[in-house]
Design an enzyme around this catalytic site. Structure first.
Site, mmCIF file in Angstrom:
data_model
loop_
_atom_site.group_PDB
_atom_site.id
_atom_site.type_symbol
_atom_site.label_atom_id
_atom_site.label_comp_id
_atom_site.label_asym_id
_atom_site.label_seq_id
_atom_site.Cartn_x
_atom_site.Cartn_y
_atom_site.Cartn_z
ATOM 1 N N SER A 39 1.319 -12.233 -6.247
ATOM 2 C CA SER A 39 1.375 -13.557 -5.501
ATOM 3 C C SER A 39 0.344 -14.058 -5.296
ATOM 4 O O SER A 39 -0.296 -14.066 -4.149
ATOM 5 C CB SER A 39 2.252 -13.284 -4.410
ATOM 6 O OG SER A 39 1.845 -12.584 -3.423
ATOM 7 N N GLU A 190 5.817 -2.606 -3.985
ATOM 8 C CA GLU A 190 4.997 -1.874 -3.096
ATOM 9 C C GLU A 190 5.846 -0.915 -2.475
ATOM 10 O O GLU A 190 5.392 -0.232 -1.311
ATOM 11 C CB GLU A 190 4.692 -2.822 -1.967
ATOM 12 C CG GLU A 190 3.428 -3.728 -2.396
ATOM 13 C CD GLU A 190 2.726 -4.779 -1.290
ATOM 14 O OE1 GLU A 190 3.567 -4.800 -0.154
ATOM 15 O OE2 GLU A 190 1.956 -5.836 -1.895
ATOM 16 N N HIS A 347 -4.056 -3.996 0.928
ATOM 17 C CA HIS A 347 -4.116 -3.593 -0.327
ATOM 18 C C HIS A 347 -3.581 -4.575 -1.515
ATOM 19 O O HIS A 347 -3.421 -5.850 -0.729
ATOM 20 C CB HIS A 347 -3.043 -2.386 -0.836
ATOM 21 C CG HIS A 347 -1.547 -2.889 -0.239
ATOM 22 N ND1 HIS A 347 -0.573 -2.092 -0.591
ATOM 23 C CD2 HIS A 347 -1.055 -3.776 0.324
ATOM 24 C CE1 HIS A 347 0.599 -2.778 0.247
ATOM 25 N NE2 HIS A 347 0.233 -3.924 0.727
ATOM 26 N N LYS A 370 -3.055 -3.023 5.936
ATOM 27 C CA LYS A 370 -1.716 -3.150 5.169
ATOM 28 C C LYS A 370 -1.857 -2.641 4.073
ATOM 29 O O LYS A 370 -2.572 -2.953 2.800
ATOM 30 C CB LYS A 370 -1.646 -4.924 5.054
ATOM 31 C CG LYS A 370 -0.095 -5.285 4.636
ATOM 32 C CD LYS A 370 -0.309 -6.963 4.259
ATOM 33 C CE LYS A 370 0.812 -7.340 3.605
ATOM 34 N NZ LYS A 370 0.718 -8.825 3.226
HETATM 35 P P1 PGA Z 1 -0.086 -9.488 -4.018
HETATM 36 O O1 PGA Z 1 0.678 -9.788 -2.433
HETATM 37 O O2 PGA Z 1 -0.920 -8.341 -3.807
HETATM 38 O O3 PGA Z 1 0.969 -9.434 -4.791
HETATM 39 O O4 PGA Z 1 -1.076 -10.798 -3.986
HETATM 40 C C1 PGA Z 1 0.487 -9.232 -1.283
HETATM 41 C C2 PGA Z 1 0.384 -10.145 -0.240
HETATM 42 O O5 PGA Z 1 0.721 -11.587 -0.655
HETATM 43 O O6 PGA Z 1 -0.048 -9.963 0.748
HETATM 44 ZN ZN ZN Z 2 0.447 -12.032 1.458
#
Ligand code: PGA
Ligand code: ZN
Length: 401
Positions: A39, A190, A347, A370
């Site tokens: 995302s 995750e 992360h 995180k």
């Molecule tokens: P991403 O999501 O590493 O897939 O971008 C993690 C987040 O949105 O914190």
């Molecule tokens: Zn995020």
């Protein structure tokens, strides 16, 4: 002095190709791997196809050979110069961050120091609390919850080991509760539980799990969320499975959740361009909850500066690969802290065994790290913090607790 810089293609936790960099200097090698998001924010540094490795390796190695590894700032500037764009669209934010971090690790290694101490010096004396993802949906597990991440913060733990053990207990307790309730659960990108439940049910089951863990251990746990609202926004409404919310309704909904579940942390409650909506929510609940921008700020000093002027948040998420160099990551941290904001080091959903961010979280005096709860690519960071704790560091003091 840097004698060589080499790259290889390796795999991340989703099975995707990513790049690893090795920097050779004197008797040491610094090594780092770029993570990757699902995302991702629109304004992040660009990820370039790892198979462009030969061409990019030649450019980067030619530029950096001969530099001292201690010239981090000059090296990071050089990476920007040979790329020549704002967002690393030529050499790639992935190649750039792997290089930049590998240089820093070679520097620390040459001095025989842990990375957190090399970067943070005498001010790196505190450990962050782990912000653990335990139920997830959104882009990380389609079909599960709308809210991307339901997170836990073991605020009552007085050391890092206990903190991580508490988060792990919540994760395990959720498994038992899902089983008891006849809900089939699998794991998202995750390692958080993904299942076909509503966001409301997720809050209720998580609250139950936290209660059970509190009874068993005496440790208080608070809840956080990453709404990842850009993924819900269709240009007009926030689209949930069962309803659509306007910006004003989204703000009241999130503010309600903060009070109903005593949330300590809310990330990306609004989409990535809505600095004003963020400011409205921060005005409402920013005195009792960390309001954090991820896709909004993308670790970019200009966007953080704008957020500070508009009072859009009180916390910034730091993902080094969003910006591409350690120097720019450090600048993002500095401007946030200078303005009294809190720092959370994070992360990506696609990770590897690389544990560099564990050291960065200590060096940057982050309040939270995180980095999930389970899965080898997550525990690589958590276990490194358990090792760092043996150096005699204490837990940081959390706000609003
Ligand atoms: P991403 O999501 O590493 O897939 O971008 C993690 C987040 O949105 O914190
Ligand atoms: Zn995020």
């Amino acid at each position: 002095i840097i004698e060589d810089v080499i790259f290889r293609i390796v795999f991340d936790s989703r099975g995707n190709e990513t790049v690893e960099c090795e920097v050779y200097a004197g008797d040491v090698v610094g090594r780092a791997i770029a993570p990757s998001g699902a995302s991702t924010g629109t304004h992040e540094a660009v990820v370039v196809d790892p198979y462009k490795i030969d061409e990019i390796e030649e450019k980067i190695s030619k530029a950096l050979i001969g530099y001292s590894v201690f010239d981090q700032v000059a090296i990071d500037e050089k990476l920007r110069e040979i790329d020549g764009t704002e967002n690393f669209s030529n050499i790639g934010g992935n190649f750039a961050i792997a290089t930049s971090l590998a240089v820093a690790k070679a520097g620390a290694e040459l001095l025989g120091m842990p990375l957190y101490e090399y970067l943070g010096g005498i001010f790196a004396k505190e450990l962050p609390y782990p912000l653990g993802n335990v139920i997830g949906g959104g882009k990380h597990a389609e079909g599960s919850t709308n809210i991307q991440e339901f997170l836990v913060i073991p605020v009552g733990a007085d050391n890092f080991f206990t903190a991580q053990r508490t988060n792990a207990m919540v994760h395990k307790t959720l498994k038992k509760l899902f089983k008891k309730k006849g809900i089939f659960a699998c794991k998202g990108d995750e390692g958080a539980w993904a299942c076909q439940i509503t966001d409301n049910d997720a809050f209720e089951i998580l609250s139950e799990a936290i209660g059970i863990v509190k009874d068993e251990t005496g440790v208080d746990v608070r809840i956080g969320i990453d709404v990842a609202a850009t993924e819900l926004w269709n240009g007009e409404y926030y689209v949930y499975k069962d309803r659509k919310l306007t910006t004003e309704e989204q703000i009241s909904y999130i503010a309600e959740l903060v009070d109903r579940y005593n949330l300590l942390y809310v990330e990306d409650p609004l989409h990535e361009e809505d600095f004003e909506g963020f400011a409205e929510l921060t005005k409402e609940v920013g005195n009792r909850c960390m309001i954090c921008g991820d896709d909004l700020f993308v670790t970019n000093i200009n966007r953080i500066q704008k957020g500070i002027e508009l009072k859009s948040a009180n916390t910034v998420l730091i993902k080094p690969n969003q910006i591409g160099t350690l120097t720019d990551t450090f600048k993002a941290v500095k401007i946030a802290k200078d303005n009294g904001w809190y720092v959370v080091v994070s992360h990506r959903s696609g990770e590897t065994e690389d544990n560099t961010i564990a050291h960065l979280s200590v060096a940057f005096n982050a309040k939270l790290i995180k980095t999930g709860v389970v899965g080898g690519e997550r525990t690589a960071k958590l276990n490194e913090l358990i090792r760092i704790e043996e150096d005699g560091l204490n837990m940081t003091k959390l706000p609003f607790c």
